[in-house]
Design an enzyme around this catalytic site. Structure first.
Site, PDB file in Angstrom:
ATOM      1  N   ASP A  80       0.801  -1.234   0.000  1.00 19.65           N
ATOM      2  CA  ASP A  80       0.000   0.000   0.000  1.00 19.65           C
ATOM      3  C   ASP A  80       0.829   1.277   0.000  1.00 19.65           C
ATOM      4  O   ASP A  80       0.270   2.376  -0.051  1.00 19.65           O
ATOM      5  CB  ASP A  80      -0.973   0.007   1.179  1.00 19.65           C
ATOM      6  CG  ASP A  80      -0.295  -0.031   2.540  1.00 19.65           C
ATOM      7  OD1 ASP A  80       0.954   0.069   2.593  1.00 19.65           O
ATOM      8  OD2 ASP A  80      -0.997  -0.173   3.558  1.00 19.65           O
ATOM      9  N   ASP A 117       0.470 -10.643   6.457  1.00 18.76           N
ATOM     10  CA  ASP A 117       0.146  -9.979   5.192  1.00 18.76           C
ATOM     11  C   ASP A 117       1.477  -9.637   4.525  1.00 18.76           C
ATOM     12  O   ASP A 117       2.176  -8.716   4.957  1.00 18.76           O
ATOM     13  CB  ASP A 117      -0.677  -8.717   5.481  1.00 18.76           C
ATOM     14  CG  ASP A 117      -1.521  -8.277   4.295  1.00 18.76           C
ATOM     15  OD1 ASP A 117      -1.608  -9.032   3.310  1.00 18.76           O
ATOM     16  OD2 ASP A 117      -2.112  -7.183   4.367  1.00 18.76           O
TER      17      ASP A 117
END
Length: 285
Positions: free
Chosen positions: A92, A202
């Site tokens: 991100d 993640d």
């Protein structure tokens, strides 16, 4: 003379032949597999999926239809103090949670960078995902050490622990599903997330999906394609639609990681390799 030659030929024909075997962690079966299927001593052919079986170190196993398979999908390392866990992927571009002061007892918070992904910024700089100028550094993407080992970074949530326990700690993840069964990824945890479940890692990989927050659009200004918000790009060729500085980590996903889709794994904490902490400048005390 003719008699002597005949004897030599007979002698060579009686020499024992060595049957080729598949090396540990190499492929030994799967749909349309035409290679060797017998694993070398000390390993067994373990079913990964319809297309991929792999020679893994011997553990208690059962035999079905002539192919030796594990009784569970767990790696043989599960008995080595490991816990089972799950993985997803993301990139991100945001400043990592462990990049703020006071998160854990460490030498320095995780290094964050300016928009160029190289220049360090002050520890108090606001995240690019909140209007500031701090982003992920370009070198905090995964790379392969060998055909069976890679290094990388991850956001995590570990059951019965707190962020102060896992920030900048390193973990060995041995995958137990998909085409990467038996491969090991050692990650340093640099981030966490409110959307993570128990024992959830993640994995940071460029083009892995911008997730809840999208700092990539502000960090890299241009006509880049980041793929789906969750999951990211869909094909290896899409990696070349990302900024050149982070394409290598995207290609890693389709090469070493074999485009595995959120594989399960067994994990345990390990000492951090210097190669990982060199990029983050964060070492636990």
């Amino acid at each position: 003379m003719l008699k002597t030659i005949f004897v030599l030929v007979i002698g060579f024909s009686t020499l024992p032949r060595t049957t080729p075997c598949v090396a540990v962690y190499s492929q030994c079966g799967g749909k349309e597999w035409k290679g060797q299927t017998n694993c070398c001593a000390g390993s067994k052919c373990m079913f990964g999926n319809e297309y991929y079986s792999q020679c893994l170190p011997s553990i208690e196993s059962s035999t079905s239809s002539g192919i030796t398979t594990s009784k569970t999908t767990q790696s043989p390392s599960v008995s080595d103090g490991r816990q089972s866990g799950v993985t997803t992927r993301y990139w991100d571009c945001c400043k990592a949670s462990c990049g703020w002061s006071g998160k854990a007892s460490v030498t320095n918070p995780v290094k964050t960078c300016a928009r160029d992904g190289i220049t360090p910024v002050d520890v108090n700089a606001q995240s690019g995902c909140n209007g500031g100028g701090a982003y992920m550094c370009n070198n905090q993407q995964p790379w392969n050490v060998s055909s069976t080992l890679s290094y990388g970074y991850a956001a995590a949530y570990i059951n019965n622990q707190r962020e102060s326990d896992w920030c900048c700690a390193c973990y060995s993840l041995v995958f137990t599903s998909g085409p990467v069964v038996g491969k090991e990824l050692i990650v340093q945890v640099t981030n966490t997330g409110g959307d993570l479940g128990k024992n959830h890692f993640d994995l940071q990989m460029p083009g892995g999906g911008v997730g809840i927050f999208d700092g990539c659009s502000s960090q890299f200004v241009g006509s880049f394609s980041w793929g789906d918000r969750y999951g990211g790009v869909r094909a290896r060729s899409d990696c070349y639609k990302l900024p050149p500085s982070i394409q290598a980590g995207c290609l890693w996903r389709f090469d070493w990681f074999q485009n595995a889709d959120n594989p399960s794994m067994n994990f345990k904490q390990v000492p951090c390799p210097a190669a990982l902490t060199a990029n983050t400048q964060c070492v636990r005390r």
